[in-house]
Write a protein that holds these residues in place. Structure first.
Motif: not given
Length: 263
Positions: A120-136
């Motif tokens: 949902k947060s990336q649906d309209k505002d495409y930003e680079e996802i911090t993989i390490g933060h998300i995976t953690s």
């Protein structure tokens, strides 16, 4: 605030620990009801069983009386002890079975909520996802929330049940003493509950720094060619170590806070 930002803020607010737990309970009402009902055997173990054991010891001290099934003696307390032990054994077996069902369910629920939150947060505002933060977060948050629920189940809720039953038991025999004990117990429970929120804030800050460590490690690994070409390995390790030092300090603060709550 623009509409998109307002929607994103609402989405973030739905990710609080309290709302996640409430949402999980709503989706698993029957299973969680069983889970709570099995907690009712805790006062039986901590209050009821000692009381019956006291009856048994008292019957042994009474001289000149033979055991009777009802109205004194040793047979009635022994019968109650056997019944209580059977109830406790069956109850804990069923509680363990329900808990086995709950563990994977709560992990799946939290993981799906987080993924939907990201989508949902990336649906309209495409930003680079911090993989390490998300995976953690994806790895740690489901189990962290389950452990949070476990602490409520094993510490706060059982002790609250025992305190309430104990106060009711004392009130039955002595009204004044029961009221005094009730006031003291209420004060203890309120102070512990407030301390839990204080410790929760420290734990949140600690987890934020821990996630930052994962993010930094992920960044280093993604740019490992640049790090090696410019001979920056020591600088990168020192930079990550600074985050780790902060995490270690917060871990110590969290431990001290939990010790204050416990004792």
């Amino acid at each position: 605030m623009p509409q998109d930002e307002a929607q994103q803020q609402t989405c973030h607010n739905d990710m609080t620990v309290t709302k996640l737990i409430i949402g999980f309970i709503k989706e698993n009402k029957l299973l969680f009801t069983y889970y709570v009902l099995f907690l009712l055997i805790i006062p039986l173990q901590d209050v009821g069983l000692p009381h019956v054991l006291g009856m048994l010891l008292k019957s042994f001290k009474e001289k000149g009386k033979k055991g009777k099934l009802v109205g004194g003696g040793i047979y009635f307390p022994l019968f109650l002890i056997i019944i209580i032990l059977i109830i406790l054994q069956v109850g804990y077996m069923l509680a363990d079975y329900v808990e086995i069902k709950l563990v994977p369910l709560i992990q799946q629920y939290i993981r799906n909520i987080m993924l939907n939150h990201i989508f949902k947060s990336q649906d309209k505002d495409y930003e680079e996802i911090t993989i390490g933060h998300i995976t953690s977060k994806l790895i740690r948050l489901p189990m962290a929330i389950y452990l949070y629920v476990e602490k409520l189940k094993n510490k706060f809720i059982p002790q609250s049940f025992v305190f309430i039953v104990t106060v009711a038991y004392v009130l039955y025999y002595n009204l004044v003493l029961g009221v005094i004990l009730g006031i003291l117990v209420a004060g203890i429970l309120i102070s512990v509950w407030r301390a839990v929120y204080t410790c929760g804030k420290i734990a949140t800050d600690k987890n934020r720094v821990y996630s930052q460590i994962h993010e930094e490690v992920d960044d280093v690994l993604r740019n490992i060619t640049t790090v090696l070409n410019y001979n920056m390995t020591k600088e990168e390790i020192d930079r990550i170590d600074k985050y780790h030092d902060t995490f270690a300090d917060m871990t110590e603060q969290s431990l001290h806070c939990s010790l204050r709550v416990r004792y």
